[in-house]
Write an enzyme that holds these catalytic residues in place. Sequence first.
Site, mmCIF file in Angstrom:
data_model
loop_
_atom_site.group_PDB
_atom_site.id
_atom_site.type_symbol
_atom_site.label_atom_id
_atom_site.label_comp_id
_atom_site.label_asym_id
_atom_site.label_seq_id
_atom_site.Cartn_x
_atom_site.Cartn_y
_atom_site.Cartn_z
ATOM 1 N N SER A 43 0.878 -1.179 0.000
ATOM 2 C CA SER A 43 0.000 0.000 0.000
ATOM 3 C C SER A 43 0.910 1.222 0.000
ATOM 4 O O SER A 43 1.178 1.836 1.014
ATOM 5 C CB SER A 43 -0.908 -0.014 1.228
ATOM 6 O OG SER A 43 -0.163 0.096 2.416
ATOM 7 N N HIS A 63 -3.166 -6.072 2.685
ATOM 8 C CA HIS A 63 -2.263 -7.095 3.222
ATOM 9 C C HIS A 63 -2.935 -8.442 3.450
ATOM 10 O O HIS A 63 -2.348 -9.356 4.023
ATOM 11 C CB HIS A 63 -1.635 -6.615 4.538
ATOM 12 C CG HIS A 63 -0.748 -5.435 4.355
ATOM 13 N ND1 HIS A 63 -0.310 -4.649 5.394
ATOM 14 C CD2 HIS A 63 -0.210 -4.897 3.235
ATOM 15 C CE1 HIS A 63 0.450 -3.680 4.925
ATOM 16 N NE2 HIS A 63 0.521 -3.798 3.624
ATOM 17 N N GLU A 100 -4.419 -2.379 9.409
ATOM 18 C CA GLU A 100 -3.604 -2.867 10.531
ATOM 19 C C GLU A 100 -4.224 -2.544 11.881
ATOM 20 O O GLU A 100 -4.620 -1.399 12.134
ATOM 21 C CB GLU A 100 -2.193 -2.246 10.466
ATOM 22 C CG GLU A 100 -1.480 -2.579 9.172
ATOM 23 C CD GLU A 100 -0.155 -1.843 8.989
ATOM 24 O OE1 GLU A 100 0.451 -1.404 9.998
ATOM 25 O OE2 GLU A 100 0.267 -1.713 7.832
ATOM 26 N N GLU A 152 1.704 -9.514 7.111
ATOM 27 C CA GLU A 152 2.586 -9.088 8.207
ATOM 28 C C GLU A 152 2.479 -10.014 9.418
ATOM 29 O O GLU A 152 2.864 -9.653 10.533
ATOM 30 C CB GLU A 152 2.293 -7.631 8.573
ATOM 31 C CG GLU A 152 2.557 -6.713 7.385
ATOM 32 C CD GLU A 152 2.492 -5.231 7.704
ATOM 33 O OE1 GLU A 152 2.044 -4.870 8.799
ATOM 34 O OE2 GLU A 152 2.908 -4.441 6.839
ATOM 35 N N ASP A 188 -3.686 1.344 11.757
ATOM 36 C CA ASP A 188 -3.312 1.921 10.472
ATOM 37 C C ASP A 188 -4.392 1.531 9.469
ATOM 38 O O ASP A 188 -4.295 0.498 8.816
ATOM 39 C CB ASP A 188 -1.942 1.428 9.994
ATOM 40 C CG ASP A 188 -1.596 1.984 8.607
ATOM 41 O OD1 ASP A 188 -2.349 2.847 8.111
ATOM 42 O OD2 ASP A 188 -0.571 1.557 8.022
ATOM 43 N N GLU A 216 -2.820 5.878 12.251
ATOM 44 C CA GLU A 216 -1.968 6.199 11.101
ATOM 45 C C GLU A 216 -2.831 6.210 9.837
ATOM 46 O O GLU A 216 -3.699 5.343 9.677
ATOM 47 C CB GLU A 216 -0.887 5.117 11.012
ATOM 48 C CG GLU A 216 -0.002 5.182 9.781
ATOM 49 C CD GLU A 216 0.880 3.938 9.683
ATOM 50 O OE1 GLU A 216 1.192 3.321 10.719
ATOM 51 O OE2 GLU A 216 1.245 3.570 8.557
ATOM 52 N N ASP A 276 1.650 8.509 6.939
ATOM 53 C CA ASP A 276 2.504 7.555 6.217
ATOM 54 C C ASP A 276 2.450 7.892 4.723
ATOM 55 O O ASP A 276 3.320 8.596 4.211
ATOM 56 C CB ASP A 276 2.017 6.124 6.511
ATOM 57 C CG ASP A 276 2.695 5.061 5.666
ATOM 58 O OD1 ASP A 276 3.715 5.360 5.020
ATOM 59 O OD2 ASP A 276 2.206 3.908 5.639
ATOM 60 N N LYS A 308 9.911 5.216 6.928
ATOM 61 C CA LYS A 308 10.303 4.025 6.181
ATOM 62 C C LYS A 308 11.488 4.388 5.297
ATOM 63 O O LYS A 308 11.368 5.264 4.427
ATOM 64 C CB LYS A 308 9.152 3.570 5.292
ATOM 65 C CG LYS A 308 7.917 3.056 6.028
ATOM 66 C CD LYS A 308 6.751 2.994 5.063
ATOM 67 C CE LYS A 308 5.580 2.196 5.604
ATOM 68 N NZ LYS A 308 4.364 2.401 4.764
ATOM 69 N N HIS A 347 8.619 -1.125 9.265
ATOM 70 C CA HIS A 347 8.953 -2.121 8.233
ATOM 71 C C HIS A 347 8.081 -1.863 7.001
ATOM 72 O O HIS A 347 7.276 -0.935 6.986
ATOM 73 C CB HIS A 347 8.654 -3.526 8.777
ATOM 74 C CG HIS A 347 7.187 -3.749 9.030
ATOM 75 N ND1 HIS A 347 6.609 -4.982 9.095
ATOM 76 C CD2 HIS A 347 6.163 -2.856 9.238
ATOM 77 C CE1 HIS A 347 5.309 -4.856 9.312
ATOM 78 N NE2 HIS A 347 5.019 -3.595 9.402
ATOM 79 N N LYS A 351 7.103 -0.226 14.441
ATOM 80 C CA LYS A 351 6.109 -1.231 14.041
ATOM 81 C C LYS A 351 6.753 -2.155 13.029
ATOM 82 O O LYS A 351 7.361 -1.716 12.055
ATOM 83 C CB LYS A 351 4.816 -0.595 13.511
ATOM 84 C CG LYS A 351 4.870 -0.023 12.115
ATOM 85 C CD LYS A 351 3.444 0.183 11.571
ATOM 86 C CE LYS A 351 3.447 0.559 10.114
ATOM 87 N NZ LYS A 351 2.123 0.655 9.525
HETATM 88 O O1 LIG Z 1 1.087 0.954 5.286
HETATM 89 C C1 LIG Z 1 2.065 0.616 5.967
HETATM 90 O O2 LIG Z 1 2.303 1.235 6.984
HETATM 91 C C2 LIG Z 1 3.014 -0.462 5.493
HETATM 92 C C3 LIG Z 1 3.695 -1.263 6.552
HETATM 93 O O3 LIG Z 1 2.841 -1.860 7.465
HETATM 94 O O4 LIG Z 1 2.458 -1.257 4.495
HETATM 95 P P1 LIG Z 1 3.189 -1.305 3.063
HETATM 96 O O5 LIG Z 1 4.598 -1.722 3.306
HETATM 97 O O6 LIG Z 1 2.385 -2.314 2.281
HETATM 98 O O7 LIG Z 1 3.108 0.068 2.489
HETATM 99 MG MG LIG Z 2 0.771 2.762 6.755
#
Ligand SMILES: O=C(O)[C@@H](CO)OP(=O)(O)O
Ligand SMILES: [Mg+2]
Length: 420
Positions: A43, A157, A166, A207, A245, A286, A313, A338, A366, A389
């Site tokens: 995502s 996910h 999440e 995850e 999230d 988030e 994010d 990230k 992650h 996280k």
């Molecule tokens: O949205 C998120 O925060 C991430 C990690 O949990 O997902 P992705 O790595 O798929 O962007």
């Molecule tokens: Mg996110």
Amino acid sequence: MTYRISSLSAIEILDSRSRPTLAVTLAVDGATQVTAGVPSGASTGTREAVELRDGDKARYGGLGVTRAVGNVNGEIAAAVRGREFAGLGELDRALIELDGTETKSRLGANAIVGVSMAAARALAQSAGVPLWRYLTPEGVAPRLPVPHFNVVNGGAHAANNLDFQEFMIAPLGAPTLTEAVRAGAEIYAKLRGLLAGAGHSVGLGDEGGFAPQIDTPEDVLTLLVHAIEDAGYRAGRDGVAIALDPAASEFHRAGFYQVAGEKLSSDEMIERYALITDRFPVYSIEDGLAEDDWDGWTRLNARLGERVQLVGDDILVTNPAITTEAIAKNVANSALIKVNQIGTVTETLETIRICREAGWTQMISHRSGETPDDFIADLAVGTGCGQLKTGAPARGERVAKYNRLITIEAANENLPYGLG
Ligand SMILES: O=C(O)[C@@H](CO)OP(=O)(O)O
Ligand SMILES: [Mg+2]
């Protein structure tokens, strides 16, 4: 002091979703080689640095990374091997210049971030310090972060279940990191029992969290509170709190937030979060709204920002310039961090600094596609941000990070634990 990169190479390996990614191996000044595994999201924010994929449908359905591997082994190695650098910042700047694009799309952010991570690791090694200490900015006190265990997976996910991506449990009140991990694992086990007892699937999402077919986020939260209490913990900030999230960009369609069959405006979504945080011990949300809904974010922050951590994010993508703009516009009070979203360790540290100076909290993260690389555990400790996280306390690529934190705690009794 200067150093020279004495060897640099990459190969194509698999990530935890069975997709190709890079392993980058590097040495400085003829010392032992170190390796970094490159993570990959599902995502993703639209303004993230760009992963270079081959697009050759005959190999891995187009997802191969042999072009990115070739860029490390070819152009990047030719440009940086043997050259003197004063530090990681200078190397990262050279990589950015060599690429020459805003989004690292020419050489690939996956190629560049692998080199940057491996170089940080090699420099820590040559300085004779653990990676987390090497990554600690001047004037910052390192600490062990609160682990955020993603125990229920939905959205992008997991197949066909919840809209929210999440549901994390965060042992804010644990006395130590090791006890926090124990709480996470015990609650995870209780949750498995509750789900199975109610006839739900206990299959796992990307995850490592369960991916049950439950309709509403409130039903999941009710179960989570049960699992926390059944495991013998207090649900709340002084015990085990919950972080969400929703990854709302993924269910923002045709101008509405489409949750469990309902079509909600931004303001209705904000009120839904207000109710959720009144009813449940949710301390952090988030991506509660979509990445292009900046006005909505500002209203969300005005409505809940005093009492809830609102983490950006997809909207911030660990980008120093976007984060600076978001701080000026007051759209949130926290940033998800990230490394591969921006593409170098140096820029990641810069975004963290910008947040720290603005009084925004930071959560290191992650990606949903991971390798056993535990770089982010050290990044979380070194930057002292207090939050990490990295999925459920299950599956090797997630557990590798939690085990790294336990190992750091065991070797450093004086490091404090918690949000700080
Ligand atoms: O949205 C998120 O925060 C991430 C990690 O949990 O997902 P992705 O790595 O798929 O962007
Ligand atoms: Mg996110």
